[in-house]
Structure formats: structure tokens, C-alpha cells
Design a protein around this motif. Structure first.
Motif, PDB file in Angstrom:
ATOM      1  N   HIS A  12      93.416  30.811  36.952  1.00 53.71           N
ATOM      2  CA  HIS A  12      93.833  30.091  35.743  1.00 53.71           C
ATOM      3  C   HIS A  12      95.269  30.449  35.365  1.00 53.71           C
ATOM      4  O   HIS A  12      96.046  29.584  34.970  1.00 53.71           O
ATOM      5  CB  HIS A  12      92.917  30.416  34.556  1.00 53.71           C
ATOM      6  CG  HIS A  12      91.564  29.818  34.656  1.00 53.71           C
ATOM      7  ND1 HIS A  12      91.350  28.454  34.700  1.00 53.71           N
ATOM      8  CD2 HIS A  12      90.339  30.394  34.717  1.00 53.71           C
ATOM      9  CE1 HIS A  12      90.053  28.221  34.783  1.00 53.71           C
ATOM     10  NE2 HIS A  12      89.420  29.373  34.807  1.00 53.71           N
ATOM     11  N   PHE A  13      95.622  31.707  35.508  1.00 52.33           N
ATOM     12  CA  PHE A  13      96.951  32.189  35.120  1.00 52.33           C
ATOM     13  C   PHE A  13      98.049  31.525  35.949  1.00 52.33           C
ATOM     14  O   PHE A  13      99.077  31.119  35.412  1.00 52.33           O
ATOM     15  CB  PHE A  13      97.012  33.715  35.291  1.00 52.33           C
ATOM     16  CG  PHE A  13      98.127  34.389  34.541  1.00 52.33           C
ATOM     17  CD1 PHE A  13      97.861  35.045  33.354  1.00 52.33           C
ATOM     18  CD2 PHE A  13      99.426  34.399  35.031  1.00 52.33           C
ATOM     19  CE1 PHE A  13      98.874  35.680  32.656  1.00 52.33           C
ATOM     20  CE2 PHE A  13     100.446  35.029  34.339  1.00 52.33           C
ATOM     21  CZ  PHE A  13     100.175  35.671  33.144  1.00 52.33           C
ATOM     22  N   HIS A  14      97.827  31.416  37.253  1.00 53.67           N
ATOM     23  CA  HIS A  14      98.860  30.913  38.164  1.00 53.67           C
ATOM     24  C   HIS A  14      98.645  29.481  38.630  1.00 53.67           C
ATOM     25  O   HIS A  14      99.575  28.868  39.139  1.00 53.67           O
ATOM     26  CB  HIS A  14      98.939  31.804  39.405  1.00 53.67           C
ATOM     27  CG  HIS A  14      99.332  33.200  39.106  1.00 53.67           C
ATOM     28  ND1 HIS A  14      98.407  34.196  38.900  1.00 53.67           N
ATOM     29  CD2 HIS A  14     100.543  33.773  38.965  1.00 53.67           C
ATOM     30  CE1 HIS A  14      99.043  35.330  38.647  1.00 53.67           C
ATOM     31  NE2 HIS A  14     100.341  35.102  38.682  1.00 53.67           N
ATOM     32  N   GLY A  15      97.428  28.974  38.503  1.00 48.53           N
ATOM     33  CA  GLY A  15      97.123  27.629  38.998  1.00 48.53           C
ATOM     34  C   GLY A  15      97.175  26.585  37.910  1.00 48.53           C
ATOM     35  O   GLY A  15      98.013  25.689  37.941  1.00 48.53           O
ATOM     36  N   SER A  16      96.308  26.717  36.926  1.00 51.93           N
ATOM     37  CA  SER A  16      96.262  25.720  35.848  1.00 51.93           C
ATOM     38  C   SER A  16      97.124  26.111  34.659  1.00 51.93           C
ATOM     39  O   SER A  16      97.391  25.284  33.797  1.00 51.93           O
ATOM     40  CB  SER A  16      94.813  25.522  35.375  1.00 51.93           C
ATOM     41  OG  SER A  16      94.301  26.721  34.812  1.00 51.93           O
ATOM     42  N   HIS A 121      93.437  34.878  48.713  1.00 55.96           N
ATOM     43  CA  HIS A 121      92.145  34.400  48.201  1.00 55.96           C
ATOM     44  C   HIS A 121      92.364  33.494  46.984  1.00 55.96           C
ATOM     45  O   HIS A 121      91.777  32.409  46.896  1.00 55.96           O
ATOM     46  CB  HIS A 121      91.268  35.593  47.854  1.00 55.96           C
ATOM     47  CG  HIS A 121      89.928  35.243  47.322  1.00 55.96           C
ATOM     48  ND1 HIS A 121      88.995  34.511  48.048  1.00 55.96           N
ATOM     49  CD2 HIS A 121      89.337  35.504  46.127  1.00 55.96           C
ATOM     50  CE1 HIS A 121      87.905  34.350  47.325  1.00 55.96           C
ATOM     51  NE2 HIS A 121      88.084  34.931  46.151  1.00 55.96           N
ATOM     52  N   CYS A 122      93.200  33.914  46.065  1.00 56.71           N
ATOM     53  CA  CYS A 122      93.476  33.112  44.864  1.00 56.71           C
ATOM     54  C   CYS A 122      94.180  31.800  45.214  1.00 56.71           C
ATOM     55  O   CYS A 122      93.856  30.749  44.647  1.00 56.71           O
ATOM     56  CB  CYS A 122      94.320  33.912  43.877  1.00 56.71           C
ATOM     57  SG  CYS A 122      93.457  35.299  43.122  1.00 56.71           S
ATOM     58  N   ARG A 123      95.098  31.860  46.148  1.00 57.54           N
ATOM     59  CA  ARG A 123      95.788  30.637  46.571  1.00 57.54           C
ATOM     60  C   ARG A 123      94.808  29.655  47.212  1.00 57.54           C
ATOM     61  O   ARG A 123      94.913  28.447  47.015  1.00 57.54           O
ATOM     62  CB  ARG A 123      96.920  30.973  47.543  1.00 57.54           C
ATOM     63  CG  ARG A 123      98.124  31.541  46.857  1.00 57.54           C
ATOM     64  CD  ARG A 123      99.241  31.789  47.826  1.00 57.54           C
ATOM     65  NE  ARG A 123     100.458  32.135  47.100  1.00 57.54           N
ATOM     66  CZ  ARG A 123     101.534  32.614  47.656  1.00 57.54           C
ATOM     67  NH1 ARG A 123     101.582  32.812  48.964  1.00 57.54           N
ATOM     68  NH2 ARG A 123     102.584  32.907  46.928  1.00 57.54           N
ATOM     69  N   GLN A 124      93.866  30.188  47.982  1.00 49.34           N
ATOM     70  CA  GLN A 124      92.852  29.339  48.619  1.00 49.34           C
ATOM     71  C   GLN A 124      91.997  28.654  47.557  1.00 49.34           C
ATOM     72  O   GLN A 124      91.705  27.459  47.657  1.00 49.34           O
ATOM     73  CB  GLN A 124      91.968  30.174  49.557  1.00 49.34           C
ATOM     74  CG  GLN A 124      90.872  29.386  50.241  1.00 49.34           C
ATOM     75  CD  GLN A 124      91.403  28.311  51.167  1.00 49.34           C
ATOM     76  OE1 GLN A 124      92.407  28.507  51.845  1.00 49.34           O
ATOM     77  NE2 GLN A 124      90.739  27.173  51.206  1.00 49.34           N
ATOM     78  N   ILE A 125      91.594  29.382  46.539  1.00 47.25           N
ATOM     79  CA  ILE A 125      90.794  28.799  45.452  1.00 47.25           C
ATOM     80  C   ILE A 125      91.601  27.703  44.740  1.00 47.25           C
ATOM     81  O   ILE A 125      91.059  26.634  44.443  1.00 47.25           O
ATOM     82  CB  ILE A 125      90.337  29.886  44.458  1.00 47.25           C
ATOM     83  CG1 ILE A 125      89.347  30.835  45.132  1.00 47.25           C
ATOM     84  CG2 ILE A 125      89.708  29.254  43.219  1.00 47.25           C
ATOM     85  CD1 ILE A 125      89.030  32.078  44.323  1.00 47.25           C
ATOM     86  N   CYS A 126      92.859  27.970  44.500  1.00 45.40           N
ATOM     87  CA  CYS A 126      93.712  26.945  43.872  1.00 45.40           C
ATOM     88  C   CYS A 126      93.772  25.692  44.730  1.00 45.40           C
ATOM     89  O   CYS A 126      93.654  24.573  44.211  1.00 45.40           O
ATOM     90  CB  CYS A 126      95.130  27.485  43.637  1.00 45.40           C
ATOM     91  SG  CYS A 126      95.275  28.500  42.173  1.00 45.40           S
ATOM     92  N   GLU A 128      91.568  24.623  46.850  1.00 45.82           N
ATOM     93  CA  GLU A 128      90.263  23.955  46.769  1.00 45.82           C
ATOM     94  C   GLU A 128      90.099  23.191  45.460  1.00 45.82           C
ATOM     95  O   GLU A 128      89.388  22.194  45.400  1.00 45.82           O
ATOM     96  CB  GLU A 128      89.141  24.982  46.915  1.00 45.82           C
ATOM     97  CG  GLU A 128      89.041  25.570  48.306  1.00 45.82           C
ATOM     98  CD  GLU A 128      88.175  26.810  48.389  1.00 45.82           C
ATOM     99  OE1 GLU A 128      87.538  27.190  47.364  1.00 45.82           O
ATOM    100  OE2 GLU A 128      88.130  27.425  49.470  1.00 45.82           O
ATOM    101  N   LYS A 129      90.761  23.656  44.407  1.00 49.45           N
ATOM    102  CA  LYS A 129      90.679  23.013  43.087  1.00 49.45           C
ATOM    103  C   LYS A 129      91.830  22.032  42.839  1.00 49.45           C
ATOM    104  O   LYS A 129      92.022  21.566  41.717  1.00 49.45           O
ATOM    105  CB  LYS A 129      90.674  24.078  41.985  1.00 49.45           C
ATOM    106  CG  LYS A 129      89.440  24.933  41.997  1.00 49.45           C
ATOM    107  CD  LYS A 129      89.458  25.920  40.841  1.00 49.45           C
ATOM    108  CE  LYS A 129      88.158  26.687  40.807  1.00 49.45           C
ATOM    109  NZ  LYS A 129      87.895  27.281  39.511  1.00 49.45           N
ATOM    110  N   ASN A 130      92.610  21.775  43.888  1.00 45.17           N
ATOM    111  CA  ASN A 130      93.777  20.889  43.791  1.00 45.17           C
ATOM    112  C   ASN A 130      94.780  21.363  42.751  1.00 45.17           C
ATOM    113  O   ASN A 130      95.372  20.565  42.017  1.00 45.17           O
ATOM    114  CB  ASN A 130      93.355  19.441  43.509  1.00 45.17           C
ATOM    115  CG  ASN A 130      92.625  18.830  44.671  1.00 45.17           C
ATOM    116  OD1 ASN A 130      93.004  19.040  45.828  1.00 45.17           O
ATOM    117  ND2 ASN A 130      91.559  18.108  44.387  1.00 45.17           N
ATOM    118  N   LEU A 131      94.961  22.670  42.703  1.00 47.02           N
ATOM    119  CA  LEU A 131      95.959  23.280  41.827  1.00 47.02           C
ATOM    120  C   LEU A 131      97.068  23.851  42.691  1.00 47.02           C
ATOM    121  O   LEU A 131      96.820  24.301  43.815  1.00 47.02           O
ATOM    122  CB  LEU A 131      95.330  24.403  41.000  1.00 47.02           C
ATOM    123  CG  LEU A 131      94.208  24.028  40.047  1.00 47.02           C
ATOM    124  CD1 LEU A 131      93.545  25.280  39.481  1.00 47.02           C
ATOM    125  CD2 LEU A 131      94.744  23.144  38.923  1.00 47.02           C
TER     126      LEU A 131
END
Length: 173
Positions: A12-16, A121-126, A128-131
Motif C-alpha cells: 500500500h505504501f509504495h503501490g497504491s 516479493h512486494c513488487r510482484q504483489i504490486c 499482480e494487483k496492477n499497481l
């Protein structure tokens, strides 16, 4: 290795750039722990400080950022265990606090993540969430800027009413 809530916080901090959600996920985690570590409070306050700064609430931002800096300054070992560079983080918070005190406009901040596996890992989640990891905050996104006013609070209101009635009932007995 890291709590899911912390990874969610970083996403959330870096993606959205949803600092309100950062606060929500980490506070829920912190409250669920038998031993409430102060490092989580510092990270929560950092997110709240940035939320206030983005909204132009300079007094609220200054208060939260100063508190976050104080707590995280005392929790350097815990910060490092979370895959962050404590010295760089404290410098960033001090610089942001100075910007807030000078009433400078908000800009997005990236935490100094030193654990490359955590970062991946966090970048991968972003992804996957189109962030987009590290993308600046959208200054026209009213939901991000005013989320505390726009979210559904019916559950919170119900809980407060229940607590109020429960306390009144206890006073009568």
C-alpha cells in the motif's frame, strides 16, 4: 519471514500510496499481538503523517512524523530486522518533517528497503494487483486524500453505540 500485514503495508505504501490503508492493516496486526512492539506504532504514525501531509494538514503531519521519528529512532534494531535501513529512514523522516514545518507540498516517499527478497516479493504483489511500485501519489484521487471521510463507517458507529449502551447498562447495576 515477515508478517503479512507488514508486506501489505509496504504494498500500500509504495503501490497504491494508500496511507490510510497502511495504518489500518498494521494497526490491526499490532493490536492482535500479545506483545505490542513499538516499531509498528512508529510505522503506523509514519503513514498517518504522510496521509495528513498529502491532505495539507501540516499540524497533524508534523505531530505524527515527529512521533514516528522518535519511536523509530529508539527501535533501530527492530527497523533493521524489518529489512529497512534505519539511518536512511530516520533521515527521510527528518527531511519530511522539515518540509512539513516549512509547509512544502507533499511528495511521495519510498522506504529504504534493504532486503532484496522482500523488495522483489512486494513488487510482484504490486504487479499482480496492477499497481506500479514506487509511482507517485495521484493528487486528484479524492478517495486516497479523504479516505477517512469517504469510507463506510457503519460498523464503527454500531460498535461505538453498543459500547455506549453497554457502559450505561453497567453504571446502572
Amino acid at each position: 519471514m515477515y508478517p503479512k500485514a507488514y508486506v501489505d503495508y509496504l504494498v500500500h505504501f509504495h503501490g497504491s500510496r494508500d496511507y490510510f490503508e497502511c495504518h489500518e492493516v498494521l494497526e490491526e496486526y499490532w493490536k492482535s499481538q500479545p506483545h505490542r512492539e513499538k516499531v509498528w506504532v512508529g510505522l503506523i504514525q509514519l503513514a498517518v503523517g504522510l496521509y495528513h501531509h498529502r491532505r495539507g494538514n501540516f499540524n497533524g503531519a508534523a505531530k505524527m512524523l515527529a512521533s514516528a521519528r522518535q519511536i523509530l529512532g529508539k527501535e533501530k534494531a527492530a527497523v533493521q530486522k524489518l529489512g529497512l535501513d534505519p539511518s536512511t529512514l530516520l533521515k527521510q523522516i527528518s527531511e519530511r518533517l522539515n518540509d512539513v514545518q516549512q509547509r512544502k507540498a507533499y511528495t511521495s516517499l519510498n522506504l529504504p528497503i534493504t532486503d532484496h527478497q522482500l523488495l522483489q516479493h512486494c513488487r510482484q504483489i504490486c504487479q499482480e494487483k496492477n499497481l506500479t511500485w514506487g509511482k507517485g501519489s495521484d493528487p486528484d484521487n479524492a478517495l486516497l486524500i479523504h479516505k477517512h471521510k469517504l469510507r463506510d463507517r457503519s460498523d464503527v458507529i454500531r460498535e461505538r453505540e453498543w459500547q455506549k449502551k453497554h457502559k450505561a447498562k453497567q453504571r446502572k447495576t
